[in-house]
Design a protein around this motif. Structure first.
Motif, mmCIF file in Angstrom:
data_model
loop_
_atom_site.group_PDB
_atom_site.id
_atom_site.type_symbol
_atom_site.label_atom_id
_atom_site.label_comp_id
_atom_site.label_asym_id
_atom_site.label_seq_id
_atom_site.Cartn_x
_atom_site.Cartn_y
_atom_site.Cartn_z
ATOM 1 N N SER A 75 0.830 -1.210 0.000
ATOM 2 C CA SER A 75 0.000 0.000 0.000
ATOM 3 C C SER A 75 0.861 1.255 0.000
ATOM 4 O O SER A 75 0.578 2.230 -0.704
ATOM 5 N N ASP A 76 1.934 1.232 0.804
ATOM 6 C CA ASP A 76 2.835 2.394 0.862
ATOM 7 C C ASP A 76 3.485 2.664 -0.490
ATOM 8 O O ASP A 76 3.558 3.803 -0.948
ATOM 9 N N LEU A 77 3.976 1.605 -1.132
ATOM 10 C CA LEU A 77 4.638 1.773 -2.425
ATOM 11 C C LEU A 77 3.690 2.345 -3.469
ATOM 12 O O LEU A 77 4.093 3.112 -4.346
ATOM 13 N N ALA A 78 2.416 1.954 -3.376
ATOM 14 C CA ALA A 78 1.445 2.418 -4.367
ATOM 15 C C ALA A 78 0.946 3.832 -4.086
ATOM 16 O O ALA A 78 0.589 4.566 -5.011
ATOM 17 N N SER A 79 0.928 4.224 -2.802
ATOM 18 C CA SER A 79 0.274 5.491 -2.462
ATOM 19 C C SER A 79 1.207 6.610 -2.002
ATOM 20 O O SER A 79 0.854 7.783 -2.075
ATOM 21 N N VAL A 80 2.413 6.267 -1.511
ATOM 22 C CA VAL A 80 3.278 7.312 -0.968
ATOM 23 C C VAL A 80 3.722 8.269 -2.077
ATOM 24 O O VAL A 80 4.058 7.853 -3.186
ATOM 25 N N ASP A 81 3.687 9.540 -1.778
ATOM 26 C CA ASP A 81 4.070 10.568 -2.753
ATOM 27 C C ASP A 81 5.261 11.340 -2.196
ATOM 28 O O ASP A 81 5.125 12.076 -1.211
ATOM 29 N N PRO A 82 6.445 11.194 -2.807
ATOM 30 C CA PRO A 82 7.638 11.880 -2.301
ATOM 31 C C PRO A 82 7.518 13.403 -2.318
ATOM 32 O O PRO A 82 8.269 14.101 -1.629
ATOM 33 N N ASP A 83 6.562 13.919 -3.097
ATOM 34 C CA ASP A 83 6.435 15.378 -3.224
ATOM 35 C C ASP A 83 5.500 15.988 -2.171
ATOM 36 O O ASP A 83 5.349 17.214 -2.118
ATOM 37 N N VAL A 84 4.866 15.139 -1.345
ATOM 38 C CA VAL A 84 3.968 15.643 -0.299
ATOM 39 C C VAL A 84 4.742 15.808 1.000
ATOM 40 O O VAL A 84 5.348 14.843 1.493
ATOM 41 N N LYS A 85 4.725 17.005 1.579
ATOM 42 C CA LYS A 85 5.469 17.279 2.816
ATOM 43 C C LYS A 85 4.809 16.602 4.003
ATOM 44 O O LYS A 85 3.577 16.513 4.095
ATOM 45 N N VAL A 86 5.645 16.104 4.927
ATOM 46 C CA VAL A 86 5.148 15.403 6.118
ATOM 47 C C VAL A 86 5.674 16.132 7.348
ATOM 48 O O VAL A 86 6.871 16.469 7.433
ATOM 49 N N ASP A 87 4.767 16.355 8.311
ATOM 50 C CA ASP A 87 5.151 17.059 9.546
ATOM 51 C C ASP A 87 5.644 16.043 10.573
ATOM 52 O O ASP A 87 4.866 15.259 11.110
ATOM 53 N N TYR A 88 6.963 16.083 10.829
ATOM 54 C CA TYR A 88 7.542 15.168 11.811
ATOM 55 C C TYR A 88 8.786 15.832 12.399
ATOM 56 O O TYR A 88 9.523 16.529 11.695
ATOM 57 N N ILE A 119 9.536 10.780 2.524
ATOM 58 C CA ILE A 119 9.230 9.347 2.717
ATOM 59 C C ILE A 119 9.757 8.866 4.067
ATOM 60 O O ILE A 119 9.077 8.125 4.790
ATOM 61 N N ILE A 120 10.965 9.292 4.454
ATOM 62 C CA ILE A 120 11.522 8.906 5.763
ATOM 63 C C ILE A 120 10.611 9.385 6.883
ATOM 64 O O ILE A 120 10.282 8.627 7.820
ATOM 65 N N LYS A 121 10.190 10.635 6.816
ATOM 66 C CA LYS A 121 9.311 11.182 7.855
ATOM 67 C C LYS A 121 7.957 10.467 7.870
ATOM 68 O O LYS A 121 7.374 10.239 8.943
ATOM 69 N N PRO A 270 13.407 5.436 -3.237
ATOM 70 C CA PRO A 270 13.283 6.197 -1.982
ATOM 71 C C PRO A 270 12.792 5.335 -0.817
ATOM 72 O O PRO A 270 13.244 5.496 0.318
ATOM 73 N N ALA A 271 11.866 4.403 -1.102
ATOM 74 C CA ALA A 271 11.362 3.515 -0.043
ATOM 75 C C ALA A 271 12.489 2.611 0.462
ATOM 76 O O ALA A 271 12.600 2.347 1.673
#
Length: 631
Positions: A75-88, A119-121, A270-271
């Motif tokens: 699911s992560d590989l299909a849905s994760v978007d490297p261009d979306v910022k994550v707050d962490y 992706i790391i965050k 990236p994953a």
């Protein structure tokens, strides 16, 4: 006073007496009843055993075979978007410094970019618990991966690829059919000599699949010369990577060609790098790995020299079937096959390998006994359609009674083989191998009856099963006893008519139907006694059962063919017997003054004969009675 003294003197005497009785009781051994041991217990009682050093915990077995982590990773590989910022809470500068440290000791191009940071965050924020579980599973698999990677001079960091591909689940299967820890497609697996058959799928074998993955990665590196591009080709194929290089104007850095790769591959590298970062810096982020209950180096393999089921191994070695499945995921039907020209191995904890190796002959003997108990199909020689019709006609006509003949009836109990169609509802945990074993049929037959193209069965599906079973039968045998009319001519004519009809259905000798049945060997049996009991020869029993020796095991099943030595009794022969009986029967009309003695003397028979033929218990007869006289 004297009474008191006497009492005091008697106390020591009784005490000594009681003590003597206690000692005597201890000296007399108590009778112990030894329970009768089963074959399994008898064999296991002779095993050379060792102290159990390790045992795989039930929860740990569930963890190693779970599908949940694989689904999350997919699911992560299909849905994760490297261009979306994550707050962490992870500063960019600290991340850059850590990535630089990783890059210094790795052949991969680990450089900071916003996509990798996101992706790391994302993983740190949403998947901490998953990585704690994955790190426990990796304690089992990583030593094996590293040994193969080092052998092929592939970077040891590639071990993290299996985490991304399958979440370290050897049974993982993607929507497109990629299977195992390294997610090999069928054709690629065959290319790298991974056997896929009804019994085994070596794409799920950790050792063989890892070997194949190392070979594939080595070949890809010879083509691209860059491990980032090798990873991209592993996911999308070398053709897609070559196209992305051309579309980017010949650039060969993964991050420069990423936008020209398929969407899933764009997040794949990236994953992989994010997983590598979390493994390297899990302590700094408060991730506490769960501990593995057993490590790969605490197991070993043993060559299996005959077909054995996981259940048989489980019963003999006192090891759960689930643990055997866990350690041997390449066997699809929970059976270790024995195929000529192929070697098959079983992975077990070290102490169980020692028990297996020390008691191999006994283990195979038990498997042979268990296999002999399995129900097998009954076989009958097929008669021609004409012969079958004749037999049916004979059976139907045999129930007709002649009005001129008195019959006695005898109930004969026997058995016959019938074909039954059943339906099995597939439940959770079922597989086609277990279902076929349950009903004593083959996997190929189950697939044929249900038009299945693969060994996969859907939960809730109803599978058609056709079985041959022996059922008890009761037949009433009718035997002509005496003629009812005064004259025998009419009876003889009736029986002759039956004879003429029956002669039309006499089977030629070569069309005799021979029916097979099975005999369970009892205590004290040998081939000689069994042959005598069934009217056959020892050589015939050996031939029917492919036996080389005359010794037979208690509880084994022997195939016997009825009618092999004896001619079949036809309807015509029965009718001829009826004619002979009818022709020899006459009636005597009792006259005044007659007695059984005088009638017997006139007829040349005995009084007891007349009583038997006429069912009379005393000698009282009356004038006008009709007595049956034979001869």
């Amino acid at each position: 006073m004297n009474k008191t003294k006497i009492a005091l003197l008697l106390v020591p005497f009784f005490s000594l007496n009681l003590l003597a009785q206690d000692d005597l009781a201890q000296e007399i051994p108590t009778a112990q009843i030894t329970p009768k041991l089963s074959v399994l217990d008898s064999i296991k009682s002779t095993f050379v055993t060792h102290e159990i050093a390790n045992c795989v915990d039930q929860e740990w077995m569930k963890e190693l075979s779970n599908q949940e982590l694989f689904a999350e990773m997919q699911s992560d590989l299909a849905s994760v978007d490297p261009d979306v910022k994550v707050d962490y809470d992870l500063s960019t500068d600290l991340l850059k410094a850590r990535l630089k440290e990783m890059d210094a000791k790795s052949p991969f191009n680990i450089e900071y970019n916003e996509g990798l940071e996101n992706i790391i965050k994302s993983y740190l924020k949403n998947r901490k618990k998953s990585y704690e579980r994955l790190m426990a599973i990796s304690e089992y698999y990583f030593p094996m991966f590293e040994a193969s990677l080092a052998k092929y001079n592939v970077p040891l960091e590639i071990k993290y690829l299996a985490v991304v591909e399958s979440a370290l689940n050897p049974h993982a299967k993607s929507r497109v059919g990629a299977t195992g820890l390294w997610q090999f497609m069928f054709a690629t697996g065959k290319q790298y000599k991974l056997d896929v058959s009804s019994y085994v799928d070596e794409r799920s074998d950790p050792l063989k699949a890892t070997e194949a993955a190392c070979q594939y990665l080595s070949n890809m590196y010879k083509i691209f010369g860059d491990w980032d591009l090798v990873l991209a080709s592993y996911n999308s194929g070398p053709g897609n990577v070559s196209k992305a290089i051309r579309r980017s104007g010949g650039q060969q850095n993964y991050w420069n060609i990423r936008k020209h790769l398929p969407k899933e591959t764009a997040g794949y590298v990236p994953a992989f790098l994010a997983t590598m970062y979390i493994y390297e810096y899990h302590k700094e982020h408060g991730i506490e790995p769960k501990r593995a209950a057993i490590s790969y180096i605490a197991t070993d393999t043993v060559a299996v020299k005959r077909e054995m089921t996981f259940k048989q191994i489980s019963d003999l070695l006192d090891i759960p079937e689930s643990q055997i499945k866990l350690l041997n995921p390449g066997y699809k039907l929970d059976v270790v096959p024995n195929i000529k020209g192929e070697n098959h191995f079983l992975r077990l904890p070290l102490e169980k390998v020692a028990v297996y190796a020390s008691n191999e002959d006994k283990i195979y003997a038990y498997a042979a006994i268990e296999d002999a108990k399995r129900e097998r199909p009954y076989f009958t020689r097929k008669a021609t359609p004409a012969a079958t019709a004749q037999v049916e006609t004979a059976v139907a006509s045999s129930s007709e009674r002649s009005p001129y003949v008195d019959y006695s009836e005898e109930v004969v109990k026997g058995s016959k083989v019938v074909t039954k169609t059943k339906y099995h509802t597939v439940r959770k945990g079922d597989n086609i191998g277990e279902i076929s074993q349950k009903y004593g049929v083959s996997v190929a037959e189950v697939k044929k009856w249900n038009r299945l193209r693969s060994n996969n069965v859907m939960l809730g599906a109803k599978l058609k099963i056709v079985t041959n079973e022996r059922v008890a039968t009761t037949v009433v045998k009718k035997t002509p006893k005496a003629v009812k009319k005064d004259t025998t001519e009419t009876a003889i004519a009736s029986v002759e008519k039956t004879t003429r009809n029956s002669k039309e259905i006499v089977l030629p000798e070569n069309d005799a139907v021979k029916d097979s049945e099975y005999y369970i060997v009892e205590k004290g049996d040998n081939l000689g006694t069994i042959a005598k009991k069934y009217g056959v020869t020892v050589d015939q029993i050996k031939e029917w059962n492919n036996l080389e020796e005359t010794r037979v095991l208690f509880g084994s099943r022997l195939k016997l063919i009825r009618g092999e030595n004896a001619a079949i009794e036809t309807k015509a022969e029965k009718a001829e017997q009826q004619i002979a009986t009818a022709a020899s029967v006459r009636q005597y009309l009792v006259k005044k003054g007659d007695s059984l003695f005088s009638i017997a003397k006139k007829s040349g028979v005995t009084v007891e004969n007349i009583k038997e033929w006429n069912d009379i218990s005393n000698e009282n007869i009356k004038p006008g009675m009709k007595l049956k006289i034979q001869g």
